[in-house]
Scaffold this motif. Structure first.
Motif, PDB file in Angstrom:
ATOM      1  N   ILE A   1       0.844  -1.201   0.000  1.00 45.24           N
ATOM      2  CA  ILE A   1       0.000   0.000   0.000  1.00 45.24           C
ATOM      3  C   ILE A   1       0.876   1.247   0.000  1.00 45.24           C
ATOM      4  O   ILE A   1       0.596   2.211  -0.717  1.00 45.24           O
ATOM      5  CB  ILE A   1      -0.975  -0.017   1.196  1.00 45.24           C
ATOM      6  CG1 ILE A   1      -1.970  -1.170   1.014  1.00 45.24           C
ATOM      7  CG2 ILE A   1      -1.703   1.319   1.318  1.00 45.24           C
ATOM      8  CD1 ILE A   1      -2.876  -1.398   2.208  1.00 45.24           C
ATOM      9  N   ALA A   2       1.946   1.233   0.777  1.00 49.97           N
ATOM     10  CA  ALA A   2       2.869   2.370   0.809  1.00 49.97           C
ATOM     11  C   ALA A   2       3.463   2.620  -0.578  1.00 49.97           C
ATOM     12  O   ALA A   2       3.576   3.767  -1.022  1.00 49.97           O
ATOM     13  CB  ALA A   2       3.979   2.129   1.828  1.00 49.97           C
TER      14      ALA A   2
ATOM     15  N   VAL B   1      -0.439  11.926   4.342  1.00 48.34           N
ATOM     16  CA  VAL B   1      -1.423  10.849   4.226  1.00 48.34           C
ATOM     17  C   VAL B   1      -1.074   9.851   5.316  1.00 48.34           C
ATOM     18  O   VAL B   1       0.042   9.324   5.341  1.00 48.34           O
ATOM     19  CB  VAL B   1      -1.371  10.173   2.838  1.00 48.34           C
ATOM     20  CG1 VAL B   1      -2.380   9.027   2.774  1.00 48.34           C
ATOM     21  CG2 VAL B   1      -1.614  11.181   1.727  1.00 48.34           C
ATOM     22  N   LEU B   2      -2.024   9.602   6.219  1.00 49.51           N
ATOM     23  CA  LEU B   2      -1.752   8.764   7.379  1.00 49.51           C
ATOM     24  C   LEU B   2      -2.667   7.550   7.446  1.00 49.51           C
ATOM     25  O   LEU B   2      -3.884   7.680   7.293  1.00 49.51           O
ATOM     26  CB  LEU B   2      -1.974   9.568   8.677  1.00 49.51           C
ATOM     27  CG  LEU B   2      -1.319  10.942   8.802  1.00 49.51           C
ATOM     28  CD1 LEU B   2      -1.726  11.594  10.111  1.00 49.51           C
ATOM     29  CD2 LEU B   2       0.190  10.834   8.686  1.00 49.51           C
TER      30      LEU B   2
ATOM     31  N   ALA C   1      -8.786   1.864   7.108  1.00 48.62           N
ATOM     32  CA  ALA C   1     -10.003   1.057   7.128  1.00 48.62           C
ATOM     33  C   ALA C   1     -10.727   1.153   8.467  1.00 48.62           C
ATOM     34  O   ALA C   1     -11.758   0.529   8.655  1.00 48.62           O
ATOM     35  CB  ALA C   1      -9.658  -0.398   6.827  1.00 48.62           C
ATOM     36  N   VAL C   2     -10.225   1.946   9.377  1.00 49.22           N
ATOM     37  CA  VAL C   2     -10.800   2.080  10.715  1.00 49.22           C
ATOM     38  C   VAL C   2     -12.167   2.764  10.638  1.00 49.22           C
ATOM     39  O   VAL C   2     -12.363   3.703   9.859  1.00 49.22           O
ATOM     40  CB  VAL C   2      -9.835   2.879  11.624  1.00 49.22           C
ATOM     41  CG1 VAL C   2     -10.453   3.203  12.960  1.00 49.22           C
ATOM     42  CG2 VAL C   2      -8.556   2.102  11.820  1.00 49.22           C
TER      43      VAL C   2
ATOM     44  N   GLY D   1     -10.381   5.990   3.419  1.00 50.79           N
ATOM     45  CA  GLY D   1     -10.671   4.576   3.529  1.00 50.79           C
ATOM     46  C   GLY D   1      -9.652   3.704   2.815  1.00 50.79           C
ATOM     47  O   GLY D   1      -8.688   4.180   2.229  1.00 50.79           O
ATOM     48  N   LYS D   2      -9.890   2.404   2.913  1.00 52.09           N
ATOM     49  CA  LYS D   2      -9.067   1.401   2.217  1.00 52.09           C
ATOM     50  C   LYS D   2     -10.006   0.381   1.629  1.00 52.09           C
ATOM     51  O   LYS D   2     -10.906  -0.077   2.333  1.00 52.09           O
ATOM     52  CB  LYS D   2      -8.097   0.713   3.179  1.00 52.09           C
ATOM     53  CG  LYS D   2      -6.859   1.502   3.455  1.00 52.09           C
ATOM     54  CD  LYS D   2      -5.909   0.656   4.278  1.00 52.09           C
ATOM     55  CE  LYS D   2      -4.646   1.423   4.592  1.00 52.09           C
ATOM     56  NZ  LYS D   2      -3.794   0.673   5.503  1.00 52.09           N
ATOM     57  N   PRO D   3      -9.834  -0.025   0.412  1.00 51.01           N
ATOM     58  CA  PRO D   3      -8.826   0.507  -0.513  1.00 51.01           C
ATOM     59  C   PRO D   3      -9.103   1.977  -0.810  1.00 51.01           C
ATOM     60  O   PRO D   3     -10.245   2.421  -0.794  1.00 51.01           O
ATOM     61  CB  PRO D   3      -8.973  -0.362  -1.756  1.00 51.01           C
ATOM     62  CG  PRO D   3     -10.347  -0.923  -1.687  1.00 51.01           C
ATOM     63  CD  PRO D   3     -10.695  -1.013  -0.225  1.00 51.01           C
TER      64      PRO D   3
END
Length: 127
Positions: free
Chosen positions: A24-25, A62-63, A91-92, A110-112
């Motif tokens: 992802i990074a 971006v965290l 995704a939390v 969000g994720k993705p």
């Protein structure tokens, strides 16, 4: 620490990436570079992110919220103290984020993560 208004010679603004998942990074980094930004990091831990911020003040960040057993809140607090805007890519659930005042009102992609939406949001921050 560098001048916070400094933009590199190619006109790119610096974005700190804090993400502990390597793939992802890498995806975030590639998207940011393609979007015309310079990337600081990525940092996979709170300590690494704070070290990077102490060396260079980014224009934005971006965290991810969860970083291998730790929360990103110390980084968010430091960025807020420096006046550096940030976005979450996590995704939390919103209810868990709401328990942390420093994250109140912060956009969570969000994720993705929709990378185009992320780039557009970062471009909306002042240089």
């Amino acid at each position: 620490m560098d001048d916070p208004a400094e933009i590199d010679v190619e006109g790119r603004r610096c974005v700190l990436v804090v993400e502990d998942e390597v793939l992802i990074a890498m995806e975030l980094t590639a998207a940011l570079i393609d979007g015309g930004f310079r990337v600081l990091g990525p940092a996979a831990s709170v300590d690494h992110a704070l070290d990077l911020v102490s060396e260079e003040r980014p224009h934005a960040a971006v965290l991810d919220f969860n970083l291998v057993g730790e929360k990103v809140t110390p980084v968010a607090l430091q960025l807020k103290a420096l006046g550096v805007p940030f976005i979450l890519a996590s995704a939390v659930q919103a209810s868990e984020l709401a328990a942390h005042p420093v994250l109140a009102g912060v956009a969570n992609m969000g994720k993705p993560t929709d990378l185009k939406r992320l780039i557009d949001a970062l471009r909306g921050f002042k240089a």
